[in-house]
Design an enzyme around this catalytic site. Structure first.
Site, PDB file in Angstrom:
ATOM      1  N   LYS A  13       0.837  -1.211   0.000  1.00 45.33           N
ATOM      2  CA  LYS A  13       0.000   0.000   0.000  1.00 45.33           C
ATOM      3  C   LYS A  13       0.869   1.257   0.000  1.00 45.33           C
ATOM      4  O   LYS A  13       0.598   2.212  -0.718  1.00 45.33           O
ATOM      5  CB  LYS A  13      -0.924   0.041   1.241  1.00 45.33           C
ATOM      6  CG  LYS A  13      -1.815  -1.170   1.396  1.00 45.33           C
ATOM      7  CD  LYS A  13      -2.768  -1.016   2.569  1.00 45.33           C
ATOM      8  CE  LYS A  13      -2.117  -0.870   3.929  1.00 45.33           C
ATOM      9  NZ  LYS A  13      -1.295  -2.028   4.366  1.00 45.33           N
ATOM     10  N   ARG A  88      -8.389   1.310  10.457  1.00 47.67           N
ATOM     11  CA  ARG A  88      -7.944  -0.053  10.772  1.00 47.67           C
ATOM     12  C   ARG A  88      -8.921  -0.755  11.699  1.00 47.67           C
ATOM     13  O   ARG A  88      -8.711  -1.929  12.010  1.00 47.67           O
ATOM     14  CB  ARG A  88      -6.582   0.006  11.456  1.00 47.67           C
ATOM     15  CG  ARG A  88      -5.401  -0.336  10.538  1.00 47.67           C
ATOM     16  CD  ARG A  88      -4.166  -0.003  11.304  1.00 47.67           C
ATOM     17  NE  ARG A  88      -3.020  -0.788  11.017  1.00 47.67           N
ATOM     18  CZ  ARG A  88      -1.951  -0.321  10.347  1.00 47.67           C
ATOM     19  NH1 ARG A  88      -1.969   0.873   9.839  1.00 47.67           N
ATOM     20  NH2 ARG A  88      -0.895  -1.086  10.193  1.00 47.67           N
ATOM     21  N   ARG A 160      13.096  -2.219  10.750  1.00 47.40           N
ATOM     22  CA  ARG A 160      12.164  -1.668  11.748  1.00 47.40           C
ATOM     23  C   ARG A 160      11.898  -2.710  12.829  1.00 47.40           C
ATOM     24  O   ARG A 160      11.776  -3.893  12.536  1.00 47.40           O
ATOM     25  CB  ARG A 160      10.829  -1.334  11.066  1.00 47.40           C
ATOM     26  CG  ARG A 160      10.743   0.069  10.536  1.00 47.40           C
ATOM     27  CD  ARG A 160       9.558   0.277   9.618  1.00 47.40           C
ATOM     28  NE  ARG A 160       8.269  -0.179  10.126  1.00 47.40           N
ATOM     29  CZ  ARG A 160       7.115  -0.003   9.482  1.00 47.40           C
ATOM     30  NH1 ARG A 160       7.094   0.633   8.319  1.00 47.40           N
ATOM     31  NH2 ARG A 160       5.984  -0.438   9.970  1.00 47.40           N
TER      32      ARG A 160
HETATM   33  P1  AMP Z   1       2.027   0.758   9.402  1.00 49.06           P
HETATM   34  O1  AMP Z   1       3.258   1.464   8.963  1.00 49.06           O
HETATM   35  O2  AMP Z   1       0.784   1.222   8.698  1.00 49.06           O
HETATM   36  O3  AMP Z   1       2.165  -0.742   9.357  1.00 49.06           O
HETATM   37  O4  AMP Z   1       1.783   1.143  10.938  1.00 49.06           O
HETATM   38  C1  AMP Z   1       2.784   0.923  11.907  1.00 49.06           C
HETATM   39  C2  AMP Z   1       2.180   0.944  13.300  1.00 49.06           C
HETATM   40  O5  AMP Z   1       1.578   2.217  13.560  1.00 49.06           O
HETATM   41  C3  AMP Z   1       1.058  -0.069  13.541  1.00 49.06           C
HETATM   42  O6  AMP Z   1       1.543  -1.348  13.866  1.00 49.06           O
HETATM   43  C4  AMP Z   1       0.349   0.584  14.731  1.00 49.06           C
HETATM   44  O7  AMP Z   1       1.090   0.452  15.915  1.00 49.06           O
HETATM   45  C5  AMP Z   1       0.391   2.060  14.335  1.00 49.06           C
HETATM   46  N1  AMP Z   1      -0.773   2.446  13.494  1.00 49.06           N
HETATM   47  C6  AMP Z   1      -0.720   2.894  12.208  1.00 49.06           C
HETATM   48  N2  AMP Z   1      -1.953   3.196  11.756  1.00 49.06           N
HETATM   49  C7  AMP Z   1      -2.802   2.920  12.764  1.00 49.06           C
HETATM   50  C8  AMP Z   1      -4.216   3.003  12.909  1.00 49.06           C
HETATM   51  N3  AMP Z   1      -5.016   3.432  11.918  1.00 49.06           N
HETATM   52  N4  AMP Z   1      -4.746   2.628  14.109  1.00 49.06           N
HETATM   53  C9  AMP Z   1      -3.987   2.210  15.110  1.00 49.06           C
HETATM   54  N5  AMP Z   1      -2.641   2.084  15.033  1.00 49.06           N
HETATM   55  C10 AMP Z   1      -2.044   2.442  13.868  1.00 49.06           C
END
Ligand code: AMP
Length: 222
Positions: A13, A88, A160
């Site tokens: 994405k 989410r 990461r």
């Molecule tokens: P991502 O880079 O989208 O995989 O997000 C990394 C981390 O950020 C996730 O594992 C959550 O800890 C937090 N996070 C990102 N977007 C959300 C969301 N919409 N709701 C809750 N936590 C989020």
């Protein structure tokens, strides 16, 4: 154009959002990127969310919603945006609906990146991120010219915390439990489209551009 990108971690994405953001000149709004920036800056918000992000758990809904609303209110999002990683949960989706109704705007397309577990895991565990500028690389799919060094700023590349194997498995389980149900939720909207997240990035981008042109011939890249 207003888009939501849905799909598991590692679906690609972020890669598509970056391409589309340049092609349509609209902001890529990634809640993950915003939260990671806050953690890096050690801001008040960053300190509240650091542990959740590190161990791959979702931050509380009220924080995620506030982060997005704050970002959507900026002037560059007035002409369109790409939401990546939000909503989410059902609660977040409901809050987004409410906000869009208030602003009298709607989402043009919701793209669901259907992705195999194997591809998600391979993408996440091979991903390397630049400490300096945040650019993403992949050990096999998109290796840097010099091992461990960013092509763009010469910064050091790192894995990461939440891309480590155990955390990846947990993030995928959380996706299944808390986010995957949004696909059915959005089916009713009539603007949900499914693509294969397993596809190679440039092919998928071409597919998306065709889809947008079909949906609305006036919507062409700037
Ligand atoms: P991502 O880079 O989208 O995989 O997000 C990394 C981390 O950020 C996730 O594992 C959550 O800890 C937090 N996070 C990102 N977007 C959300 C969301 N919409 N709701 C809750 N936590 C989020």
């Amino acid at each position: 154009m207003r888009l939501i990108l849905l799909g598991p971690p590692g679906a690609g994405k972020g890669t598509q959002a970056k391409l589309l953001s340049q092609q349509f000149n609209i902001p890529h709004i990634s809640t993950g990127d915003i939260l990671r920036d806050e953690v890096r800056e050690n801001s008040q918000l960053g300190r509240r969310v650091a542990e959740f992000v590190k161990i791959g758990e979702l931050v509380p809904d009220d924080i995620a919603v506030e982060v997005v609303m704050h970002r959507l209110a900026k002037s560059d999002a007035a002409g369109g945006f790409i939401l990546d990683g939000f909503p989410r949960t059902f609660k977040q989706a409901e809050e987004l609906n409410k906000a869009l109704r208030q602003l009298n705007i709607s989402i043009d397309l919701i793209i669901y990146f259907e992705t195999s577990l194997e591809v998600s895991i391979r993408r996440l565990s091979g991903r390397r991120v630049c400490k300096g500028c945040g650019a993403n690389f992949h050990l096999t799919n998109m290796p840097p010219k010099r091992e461990g060094i960013c092509d763009f700023c010469g910064g050091e590349l790192f894995l990461r915390d939440d891309d480590k194997e155990e955390t990846v498995k947990k993030r995928l389980a959380i996706y299944q439990k808390q986010t995957a149900g949004l696909i059915d939720y959005y089916k009713k909207s009539g603007v949900l489209r499914k693509v294969s997240g397993d596809s190679e990035a440039n092919r998928l981008n071409a597919r998306l551009l065709k889809m947008f042109a079909r949906q609305n011939p006036a919507v062409l890249p700037k």
